[in-house]
Design a protein around this motif. Structure first.
Motif, PDB file in Angstrom:
ATOM      1  N   SER A 211     -24.132  65.560  28.407  1.00 34.68           N
ATOM      2  CA  SER A 211     -23.801  67.106  28.264  1.00 34.68           C
ATOM      3  C   SER A 211     -24.988  67.970  28.000  1.00 34.68           C
ATOM      4  CB  SER A 211     -22.764  66.929  27.049  1.00 34.68           C
ATOM      5  OG  SER A 211     -22.558  68.300  26.789  1.00 34.68           O
ATOM      6  N   LEU A 212     -24.735  69.109  28.648  1.00 38.44           N
ATOM      7  CA  LEU A 212     -26.026  70.104  28.317  1.00 38.44           C
ATOM      8  C   LEU A 212     -25.744  70.900  26.970  1.00 38.44           C
ATOM      9  CD1 LEU A 212     -26.882  71.178  31.800  1.00 38.44           C
ATOM     10  CD2 LEU A 212     -28.286  69.792  30.478  1.00 38.44           C
ATOM     11  N   ASP A 213     -24.425  70.717  26.408  1.00 40.52           N
ATOM     12  CA  ASP A 213     -23.940  71.753  25.369  1.00 40.52           C
ATOM     13  C   ASP A 213     -24.975  71.816  24.187  1.00 40.52           C
ATOM     14  OD1 ASP A 213     -21.716  72.033  26.685  1.00 40.52           O
ATOM     15  OD2 ASP A 213     -20.354  70.754  25.335  1.00 40.52           O
ATOM     16  N   VAL A 214     -25.474  70.646  24.069  1.00 42.24           N
ATOM     17  CA  VAL A 214     -26.568  70.813  22.767  1.00 42.24           C
ATOM     18  C   VAL A 214     -27.855  71.724  23.066  1.00 42.24           C
ATOM     19  CG1 VAL A 214     -28.000  68.804  23.359  1.00 42.24           C
ATOM     20  CG2 VAL A 214     -27.757  69.371  20.928  1.00 42.24           C
ATOM     21  N   LEU A 215     -28.106  71.639  24.409  1.00 41.49           N
ATOM     22  CA  LEU A 215     -29.454  72.656  24.874  1.00 41.49           C
ATOM     23  C   LEU A 215     -28.723  74.126  24.888  1.00 41.49           C
ATOM     24  CD1 LEU A 215     -31.923  73.186  26.101  1.00 41.49           C
ATOM     25  CD2 LEU A 215     -31.070  72.527  28.382  1.00 41.49           C
ATOM     26  N   GLY A 216     -27.453  74.489  25.206  1.00 37.97           N
ATOM     27  CA  GLY A 216     -26.768  75.545  25.401  1.00 37.97           C
ATOM     28  C   GLY A 216     -26.787  76.226  23.945  1.00 37.97           C
ATOM     29  N   VAL A 308     -33.860  61.083  31.313  1.00 37.87           N
ATOM     30  CA  VAL A 308     -33.131  62.317  31.511  1.00 37.87           C
ATOM     31  C   VAL A 308     -32.734  62.859  30.143  1.00 37.87           C
ATOM     32  CG1 VAL A 308     -31.177  63.635  32.446  1.00 37.87           C
ATOM     33  CG2 VAL A 308     -32.136  62.092  33.852  1.00 37.87           C
ATOM     34  N   LYS A 309     -31.887  62.031  29.275  1.00 44.42           N
ATOM     35  CA  LYS A 309     -31.489  62.475  28.006  1.00 44.42           C
ATOM     36  C   LYS A 309     -32.630  62.736  27.138  1.00 44.42           C
ATOM     37  CE  LYS A 309     -27.300  59.505  28.318  1.00 44.42           C
ATOM     38  NZ  LYS A 309     -26.748  58.195  27.570  1.00 44.42           N
ATOM     39  N   LYS A 310     -33.832  61.791  27.107  1.00 53.10           N
ATOM     40  CA  LYS A 310     -34.981  61.880  26.451  1.00 53.10           C
ATOM     41  C   LYS A 310     -35.469  63.429  26.745  1.00 53.10           C
ATOM     42  CE  LYS A 310     -39.647  60.056  25.762  1.00 53.10           C
ATOM     43  NZ  LYS A 310     -40.601  59.097  26.002  1.00 53.10           N
ATOM     44  N   GLN A 311     -35.715  63.811  27.965  1.00 47.03           N
ATOM     45  CA  GLN A 311     -36.113  65.257  28.148  1.00 47.03           C
ATOM     46  C   GLN A 311     -35.650  66.151  27.748  1.00 47.03           C
ATOM     47  OE1 GLN A 311     -39.497  65.680  29.307  1.00 47.03           O
ATOM     48  NE2 GLN A 311     -39.610  63.258  29.194  1.00 47.03           N
ATOM     49  N   ILE A 312     -34.060  66.076  27.681  1.00 49.17           N
ATOM     50  CA  ILE A 312     -33.150  67.162  27.394  1.00 49.17           C
ATOM     51  C   ILE A 312     -33.642  67.271  25.895  1.00 49.17           C
ATOM     52  CG2 ILE A 312     -30.832  68.082  26.854  1.00 49.17           C
ATOM     53  CD1 ILE A 312     -30.143  66.399  29.661  1.00 49.17           C
ATOM     54  N   SER A 313     -33.674  66.329  25.110  1.00 48.24           N
ATOM     55  CA  SER A 313     -33.809  66.145  23.791  1.00 48.24           C
ATOM     56  C   SER A 313     -35.055  66.885  23.076  1.00 48.24           C
ATOM     57  CB  SER A 313     -33.956  64.707  23.229  1.00 48.24           C
ATOM     58  OG  SER A 313     -32.617  64.136  23.352  1.00 48.24           O
ATOM     59  N   ILE A 314     -35.973  66.350  24.061  1.00 50.44           N
ATOM     60  CA  ILE A 314     -37.538  67.301  23.723  1.00 50.44           C
ATOM     61  C   ILE A 314     -37.434  68.656  23.930  1.00 50.44           C
ATOM     62  CG2 ILE A 314     -39.735  67.459  24.910  1.00 50.44           C
ATOM     63  CD1 ILE A 314     -39.763  64.460  25.498  1.00 50.44           C
ATOM     64  N   VAL A 315     -36.762  69.194  25.143  1.00 47.02           N
ATOM     65  CA  VAL A 315     -36.551  70.780  25.177  1.00 47.02           C
ATOM     66  C   VAL A 315     -35.581  71.221  24.092  1.00 47.02           C
ATOM     67  CG1 VAL A 315     -35.768  72.333  26.568  1.00 47.02           C
ATOM     68  CG2 VAL A 315     -36.671  70.383  27.606  1.00 47.02           C
ATOM     69  N   VAL A 316     -34.630  70.641  23.498  1.00 48.54           N
ATOM     70  CA  VAL A 316     -33.866  71.137  22.494  1.00 48.54           C
ATOM     71  C   VAL A 316     -34.664  71.270  21.256  1.00 48.54           C
ATOM     72  CG1 VAL A 316     -32.033  70.557  21.071  1.00 48.54           C
ATOM     73  CG2 VAL A 316     -31.532  70.363  23.528  1.00 48.54           C
ATOM     74  N   THR A 317     -35.395  70.225  20.969  1.00 49.91           N
ATOM     75  CA  THR A 317     -36.378  70.352  19.683  1.00 49.91           C
ATOM     76  C   THR A 317     -37.482  71.361  19.970  1.00 49.91           C
ATOM     77  OG1 THR A 317     -36.106  67.749  19.648  1.00 49.91           O
ATOM     78  CG2 THR A 317     -37.915  68.711  18.395  1.00 49.91           C
ATOM     79  N   SER A 318     -37.824  71.566  21.146  1.00 51.51           N
ATOM     80  CA  SER A 318     -38.838  72.479  21.044  1.00 51.51           C
ATOM     81  C   SER A 318     -38.332  74.019  21.272  1.00 51.51           C
ATOM     82  CB  SER A 318     -39.750  72.481  22.612  1.00 51.51           C
ATOM     83  OG  SER A 318     -40.466  71.336  22.677  1.00 51.51           O
ATOM     84  N   ILE A 319     -37.319  74.322  21.394  1.00 47.99           N
ATOM     85  CA  ILE A 319     -36.529  75.486  21.405  1.00 47.99           C
ATOM     86  C   ILE A 319     -36.161  75.744  19.851  1.00 47.99           C
ATOM     87  CG2 ILE A 319     -34.484  76.647  22.005  1.00 47.99           C
ATOM     88  CD1 ILE A 319     -34.639  75.503  24.897  1.00 47.99           C
TER      89      ILE A 319
END
Length: 331
Positions: A211-216, A308-319
């Motif tokens: 899911s991309l919900d956490v990024l959103g 893929v999951k790891k990279q999404i997590s990295i982006v979320v943490t950075s934001i």
């Protein structure tokens, strides 16, 4: 100005092709064809399109400097901004020129992609159908002052325009007690990039229960932080103390560094920006969330969904780190 006219080129093409046929040599014909392409490009594409790419929080500071005279001025459209609005408006809404995100097409790459220094890249490209094209002698031995003087910019009017823009921008930032930057523009860019990521990859991700919900949600948190920051910045008085100005300036400058992953992107340890960076498969262009999209490019073959999951997590943490950076330092 000593330009070739289209009729001159047509006559030149005819003569050169006939000469090639007389020689009965395919090598001669290939060589002449290359020369013809260069001549046609130089002649027909003498139509330059201003092109700007920046860190998103530079956008508002750039727009006011686009009021300089554009050598392409016509029919009441006098400025660089006018020409950009006519030929390359902002994708969402037509009220501003389009200003892109940074890839790695020039020397700013080491500053922006490696250590998170806000940067801007501006130039004139050959324009054709409102698209920018690289000039035909780029990175060749013919890329000389004489070529520019004879074919590209004989009166150096485009060089003048870029010098006026760059000089005005530098003076503005050097002389402004409060830097003319807007962190809310970064939130705009993140929202647009997120929408594009969903459009291109949501179905693929859903097939793997990703899911991309956490990024959103992280982007929404960042949006709230930028709105609060801009409200507090707008309340700063002209005679504000130096330490207040320094605090806000530092936060705006250091925002970019929140998006730097010290370990770099997958397979590219020198490219560290997790939001805007050149794609692994397009090293000149700019990709949004490049760590995510690079892995998704061939994930059907590699099966590397964990990355893929790891990279999404990295982006979320950075934001989320960027949102926290914009919080008030003192009450």
């Amino acid at each position: 100005m000593d330009y070739l006219r289209p009729s001159d080129v047509e006559i030149l093409i005819t003569c050169m092709v006939l000469r090639a046929q007389d020689k009965c040599s395919i090598n001669v014909f290939i060589t002449i064809t290359i020369i013809i392409i260069i001549i046609i490009s130089t002649t027909y594409f003498f139509d330059f399109l201003p092109s700007f790419c920046t860190s998103p929080n530079f956008n508002c500071g750039i727009n006011k400097h686009l009021q300089i005279k554009d050598p392409n001025a016509h029919d009441g459209k006098e400025t660089v901004s006018d020409i950009m609005l006519e030929r390359n408006p902002r994708r969402l809404g037509k009220d501003e020129p389009y200003i892109g995100n940074l890839g790695s097409g020039s020397d700013y790459a080491g500053f922006y992609q490696h250590i998170g220094v806000p940067s801007v890249d501006f130039s004139y490209y050959f324009g054709h159908n409102n698209k920018s094209l690289m000039y035909p002698v780029y990175h060749s031995q013919h890329d000389t002052y004489n070529w520019v003087k004879k074919f590209a910019d004989p009166e150096f009017l485009f060089h003048k325009a870029m010098t006026q823009f760059g000089g005005g921008l530098l003076l503005d930032y050097a002389a402004s007690p409060l830097l003319p930057m807007s962190v809310s523009r970064y939130a705009d860019s993140l929202n647009q990039s997120f929408a594009q990521l969903q459009k291109q990859h949501s179905s693929t991700l859903k097939s793997q229960n990703i899911s991309l919900d956490v990024l959103g949600q992280a982007i929404n948190t960042f949006r709230d932080a930028t709105n609060d920051f801009e409200s507090r910045k707008a309340a700063i008085k002209p005679d504000a103390k130096f330490n207040i100005l320094r605090q806000f300036n530092d936060q705006m400058i250091q925002l970019e560094r929140a998006f730097i992953n010290p370990y770099g992107l997958p397979g590219r340890h020198l490219v560290k920006h997790v939001v805007f960076a050149p794609g692994l498969h397009n090293t000149y262009g700019s990709a949004s969330f490049p760590g995510v999209t690079d892995i998704l490019f061939d994930v059907e073959k590699t099966g590397n969904w964990a990355e893929v999951k790891k990279q999404i997590s990295i982006v979320v943490t950075s934001i989320l780190s960027a949102a926290e950076l914009l919080a008030p330092i003192s009450k």
